[in-house]
Enzyme design. Sequence first.
Site, PDB file in Angstrom:
ATOM      1  CG  ASN A 123      69.215  54.144  77.219  1.00 38.41           C
ATOM      2  OD1 ASN A 123      70.321  54.692  77.115  1.00 38.41           O
ATOM      3  ND2 ASN A 123      69.039  52.845  77.040  1.00 38.41           N
TER       4      ASN A 123
ATOM      5  CG  ASP B  56      67.586  51.131  72.360  1.00 39.75           C
ATOM      6  OD1 ASP B  56      68.135  51.278  71.255  1.00 39.75           O
ATOM      7  OD2 ASP B  56      68.054  51.603  73.425  1.00 39.75           O
TER       8      ASP B  56
ATOM      9  CB  THR C 297      53.597  52.888  75.674  1.00 39.74           C
ATOM     10  OG1 THR C 297      53.992  52.099  74.547  1.00 39.74           O
ATOM     11  CG2 THR C 297      53.159  54.261  75.220  1.00 39.74           C
TER      12      THR C 297
HETATM   13  N1  AR6 Z   1      58.678  47.041  66.937  1.00 37.59           N
HETATM   14  C1  AR6 Z   1      57.776  47.978  67.298  1.00 37.59           C
HETATM   15  N2  AR6 Z   1      57.490  48.259  68.583  1.00 37.59           N
HETATM   16  C2  AR6 Z   1      58.133  47.534  69.538  1.00 37.59           C
HETATM   17  C3  AR6 Z   1      59.092  46.537  69.246  1.00 37.59           C
HETATM   18  C4  AR6 Z   1      59.344  46.287  67.865  1.00 37.59           C
HETATM   19  N3  AR6 Z   1      60.244  45.377  67.476  1.00 37.59           N
HETATM   20  N4  AR6 Z   1      59.532  46.016  70.424  1.00 37.59           N
HETATM   21  C5  AR6 Z   1      58.867  46.654  71.422  1.00 37.59           C
HETATM   22  N5  AR6 Z   1      58.013  47.560  70.883  1.00 37.59           N
HETATM   23  P1  AR6 Z   1      60.083  50.078  74.907  1.00 37.59           P
HETATM   24  P2  AR6 Z   1      60.244  52.707  76.219  1.00 37.59           P
HETATM   25  C6  AR6 Z   1      57.079  48.503  71.537  1.00 37.59           C
HETATM   26  O1  AR6 Z   1      60.103  49.361  76.216  1.00 37.59           O
HETATM   27  O2  AR6 Z   1      59.034  52.421  77.015  1.00 37.59           O
HETATM   28  C7  AR6 Z   1      64.886  50.349  76.282  1.00 37.59           C
HETATM   29  O3  AR6 Z   1      65.628  49.549  77.144  1.00 37.59           O
HETATM   30  C8  AR6 Z   1      56.602  48.170  72.925  1.00 37.59           C
HETATM   31  O4  AR6 Z   1      55.523  47.242  72.863  1.00 37.59           O
HETATM   32  O5  AR6 Z   1      60.881  49.540  73.801  1.00 37.59           O
HETATM   33  O6  AR6 Z   1      60.343  54.041  75.519  1.00 37.59           O
HETATM   34  C9  AR6 Z   1      65.585  51.682  75.974  1.00 37.59           C
HETATM   35  O7  AR6 Z   1      66.984  51.527  75.874  1.00 37.59           O
HETATM   36  C10 AR6 Z   1      56.143  49.541  73.409  1.00 37.59           C
HETATM   37  O8  AR6 Z   1      54.807  49.802  72.968  1.00 37.59           O
HETATM   38  O9  AR6 Z   1      60.562  51.633  75.076  1.00 37.59           O
HETATM   39  C11 AR6 Z   1      65.201  52.512  77.161  1.00 37.59           C
HETATM   40  O10 AR6 Z   1      66.036  52.264  78.276  1.00 37.59           O
HETATM   41  C12 AR6 Z   1      57.060  50.508  72.672  1.00 37.59           C
HETATM   42  O11 AR6 Z   1      57.746  49.751  71.688  1.00 37.59           O
HETATM   43  C13 AR6 Z   1      63.793  52.050  77.477  1.00 37.59           C
HETATM   44  O12 AR6 Z   1      63.688  50.727  76.944  1.00 37.59           O
HETATM   45  C14 AR6 Z   1      58.083  51.157  73.570  1.00 37.59           C
HETATM   46  O13 AR6 Z   1      58.557  50.208  74.496  1.00 37.59           O
HETATM   47  C15 AR6 Z   1      62.765  52.897  76.747  1.00 37.59           C
HETATM   48  O14 AR6 Z   1      61.491  52.532  77.188  1.00 37.59           O
END
Ligand code: AR6
Length: 175
Positions: free
Chosen positions: A25, A35, A123
């Site tokens: 973020n 993250d 996503t």
């Molecule tokens: N390895 C690979 N992909 C992952 C992992 C992992 N260990 N963990 C989750 N995913 P998200 P966003 C996938 O929510 O939507 C955070 O708080 C997950 O299944 O991580 O861009 C940041 O600080 C999904 O498909 O990120 C921001 O505030 C993808 O990663 C916010 O979330 C992205 O999900 C960003 O939201």
Amino acid sequence: MSLKISLHLGDITETVVDAVVNAANSSLLGGGGVDGAIHRKGGPAILEECRKIRARQGSCPTGEAVITTAGNLPATYVIHTVGPVWQGGNNDEDRLLRNCYRNSLKLAEEQGIKTIAFPNISTGIYGFPKEQAAQIALDEVQRFSSEVVEEVRFVCYDGENFRLYQSLLAALDNE
Ligand code: AR6
């Protein structure tokens, strides 16, 4: 040259590449999802560099990317990019998501990075529709031509994203 594209189901914190991309973020100070996983496993060296970047340039705008060490992860670098929050589709979300992929690849190229792994940016918590996001990700990677970056690995954490990428990649192969 066009980039080699590969697809994996799993945890990006275990991926052995030159750089893993973080769906961060704009504060760059960590959060949940991928993250949280990257900062937890990578250790405090990543946050320390993020704080330095913040002190220099302030927060990271949506669609932009910055680079830090990967700390204790098997990768060498983490490229932190800030995806758009899905707000219904009329708030420039597509263009901003494209920028995430393009700017991460540009930064990789500048740093001499050969292999880079992307999660499915926006996503998860940010709610971007998965199929639309996958089409954008693949399209931007296909458009990117480089003499430096050789391979892009999409690392899907959930089966739904993995299957979407599988079918989009199969359709590309049949073109
Ligand atoms: N390895 C690979 N992909 C992952 C992992 C992992 N260990 N963990 C989750 N995913 P998200 P966003 C996938 O929510 O939507 C955070 O708080 C997950 O299944 O991580 O861009 C940041 O600080 C999904 O498909 O990120 C921001 O505030 C993808 O990663 C916010 O979330 C992205 O999900 C960003 O939201």
